[in-house]
Design a protein around this motif. Structure first.
Motif, PDB file in Angstrom:
ATOM      1  N   GLU A  60     -35.320 -39.320 -73.202  1.00 54.78           N
ATOM      2  CA  GLU A  60     -35.531 -39.896 -74.210  1.00 54.78           C
ATOM      3  C   GLU A  60     -35.817 -38.800 -75.238  1.00 54.78           C
ATOM      4  O   GLU A  60     -36.451 -37.717 -74.833  1.00 54.78           O
ATOM      5  CB  GLU A  60     -36.286 -40.740 -74.838  1.00 54.78           C
ATOM      6  CG  GLU A  60     -36.771 -42.115 -74.501  1.00 54.78           C
ATOM      7  CD  GLU A  60     -35.082 -42.561 -73.663  1.00 54.78           C
ATOM      8  OE1 GLU A  60     -34.163 -42.997 -74.971  1.00 54.78           O
ATOM      9  OE2 GLU A  60     -35.355 -43.017 -73.064  1.00 54.78           O
ATOM     10  N   TRP A  84     -30.595 -41.332 -76.134  1.00 54.83           N
ATOM     11  CA  TRP A  84     -31.360 -41.402 -75.278  1.00 54.83           C
ATOM     12  C   TRP A  84     -29.874 -40.742 -73.745  1.00 54.83           C
ATOM     13  O   TRP A  84     -28.915 -40.585 -74.499  1.00 54.83           O
ATOM     14  CB  TRP A  84     -30.989 -42.628 -74.286  1.00 54.83           C
ATOM     15  CG  TRP A  84     -29.684 -43.361 -74.584  1.00 54.83           C
ATOM     16  CD1 TRP A  84     -29.784 -43.836 -75.581  1.00 54.83           C
ATOM     17  CD2 TRP A  84     -28.880 -43.517 -74.242  1.00 54.83           C
ATOM     18  NE1 TRP A  84     -28.709 -45.273 -75.735  1.00 54.83           N
ATOM     19  CE2 TRP A  84     -27.645 -44.212 -75.202  1.00 54.83           C
ATOM     20  CE3 TRP A  84     -28.234 -43.060 -72.983  1.00 54.83           C
ATOM     21  CZ2 TRP A  84     -26.537 -44.934 -74.552  1.00 54.83           C
ATOM     22  CZ3 TRP A  84     -26.415 -43.243 -72.775  1.00 54.83           C
ATOM     23  CH2 TRP A  84     -25.729 -44.286 -73.379  1.00 54.83           C
ATOM     24  N   THR A  90     -30.733 -43.565 -67.659  1.00 55.59           N
ATOM     25  CA  THR A  90     -30.499 -45.000 -68.413  1.00 55.59           C
ATOM     26  C   THR A  90     -29.047 -45.274 -68.272  1.00 55.59           C
ATOM     27  O   THR A  90     -28.769 -46.587 -68.840  1.00 55.59           O
ATOM     28  CB  THR A  90     -30.405 -43.596 -70.067  1.00 55.59           C
ATOM     29  OG1 THR A  90     -29.564 -43.051 -68.954  1.00 55.59           O
ATOM     30  CG2 THR A  90     -31.416 -42.611 -70.019  1.00 55.59           C
ATOM     31  N   ARG A 185     -40.102 -47.259 -73.046  1.00 56.80           N
ATOM     32  CA  ARG A 185     -39.365 -45.854 -73.407  1.00 56.80           C
ATOM     33  C   ARG A 185     -39.583 -45.197 -74.186  1.00 56.80           C
ATOM     34  O   ARG A 185     -39.947 -45.682 -75.185  1.00 56.80           O
ATOM     35  CB  ARG A 185     -37.176 -45.951 -73.563  1.00 56.80           C
ATOM     36  CG  ARG A 185     -37.084 -46.836 -72.022  1.00 56.80           C
ATOM     37  CD  ARG A 185     -35.759 -46.671 -72.545  1.00 56.80           C
ATOM     38  NE  ARG A 185     -35.036 -45.156 -72.713  1.00 56.80           N
ATOM     39  CZ  ARG A 185     -34.105 -45.405 -71.647  1.00 56.80           C
ATOM     40  NH1 ARG A 185     -34.087 -46.294 -71.190  1.00 56.80           N
ATOM     41  NH2 ARG A 185     -33.740 -44.444 -71.608  1.00 56.80           N
TER      42      ARG A 185
END
Length: 206
Positions: A60, A84, A90, A185
Motif C-alpha cells: 500500500e 495498492w 494483492t 491493509r
C-alpha cells in the motif's frame, strides 16, 4: 457454535485494529522528516519513489504534492495519491467478489486529534492500482535499484486548521482497509508544517 464464531470474529477485528494503531503510532513517532531540519532539503512532492518509503516490501503506497508555498489556515490543501502495488498478496485480495472499504485519516500526535479525510468503497478497482518502474543507480558507491511509482488515483484534500498545533510540527496520514472483514491493509505518510505570520507552509524534508 455460532456464539464461538462471533467471538472469534470480534477478536480478529480487534487484533487488526490494534496492529493498525501500533503501525501508525510507530511510523509517526519515528518520523524520518523531523531531525536536522535546518540542514535538510525541503521538497514539495513526496512518496513517488522507493527512497521515501520505509519498507520496499510495502503493497500500500501513499504520496502527495503541495502546490503552493503557503496557505491561509482555513484553506490548506494538498493532493494525495494512494493505492495498492500489485504483488502476490494483492493479487489474492483484489477480486471483484470481495467487498472493500478504505478510510484515510490525518492526525497530529501533539494534540491527539485525528480526523477522517475520505472514504472509498471500491478500493479493489484498477483505479487504485500503482505501477512501479525500476532504475539502477549509484548511491554512496553502491549500485542500487530504486523504484518510481505511478499512481492512477489522486484527490485534492482540505486539511482542517484544528490539526495545526504550535508554530511547527508534522501531520500523520494513515489508511485502513478492511477487505471482506478478513484482510487488514494499512498505509501511512508524514508531512511537516510551519506557521509564520499566520501562513501555513507544508513540506517534506529529505
Amino acid at each position: 457454535m455460532r456464539k464461538n464464531g462471533l467471538i472469534t470474529l470480534s477478536l480478529f477485528i480487534i487484533f487488526i485494529i490494534t496492529i493498525t494503531l501500533l503501525f501508525t503510532i510507530a511510523g509517526c513517532s519515528d518520523n524520518p522528516n523531523r531531525d536536522n531540519q535546518d540542514v535538510r532539503e525541503r521538497v514539495y512532492e513526496y512518496g513517488f519513489s522507493s527512497r521515501d518509503h520505509a519498507s520496499l516490501a510495502s503493497t500500500e503506497l501513499f504520496a502527495y504534492k503541495i502546490e503552493l508555498e503557503s496557505f491561509d489556515p482555513d484553506n490548506v490543501e494538498m493532493i494525495i495519491y494512494f493505492g495498492w502495488l500489485e504483488s502476490a498478496v494483492t493479487h489474492e485480495c483484489m477480486r471483484d467478489d470481495i467487498d472493500t472499504d478504505f478510510v484515510i485519516s490525518c492526525s497530529n500526535l501533539a494534540s491527539g486529534l485525528k480526523i477522517e479525510l475520505l472514504r472509498v468503497d471500491d478500493y479493489n478497482e484498477d483505479e487504485y492500482r500503482v505501477t512501479a518502474r525500476g532504475e539502477w543507480m549509484m548511491i554512496m558507491g553502491a549500485n542500487t535499484l530504486r523504484h518510481y511509482y505511478t499512481f492512477n488515483h489522486s484527490e485534492k484534500i482540505h486539511i482542517p486548521k484544528e490539526l495545526f498545533v504550535g508554530e511547527n510540527g508534522y501531520l500523520c496520514f494513515s489508511g485502513l482497509g478492511l477487505i471482506d472483514n478478513k484482510y487488514g491493509r494499512t498505509l501511512s505518510g508524514v508531512v511537516n508544517y510551519e506557521i509564520v505570520d499566520n501562513k501555513v507552509s507544508l513540506f517534506a524534508l529529505r
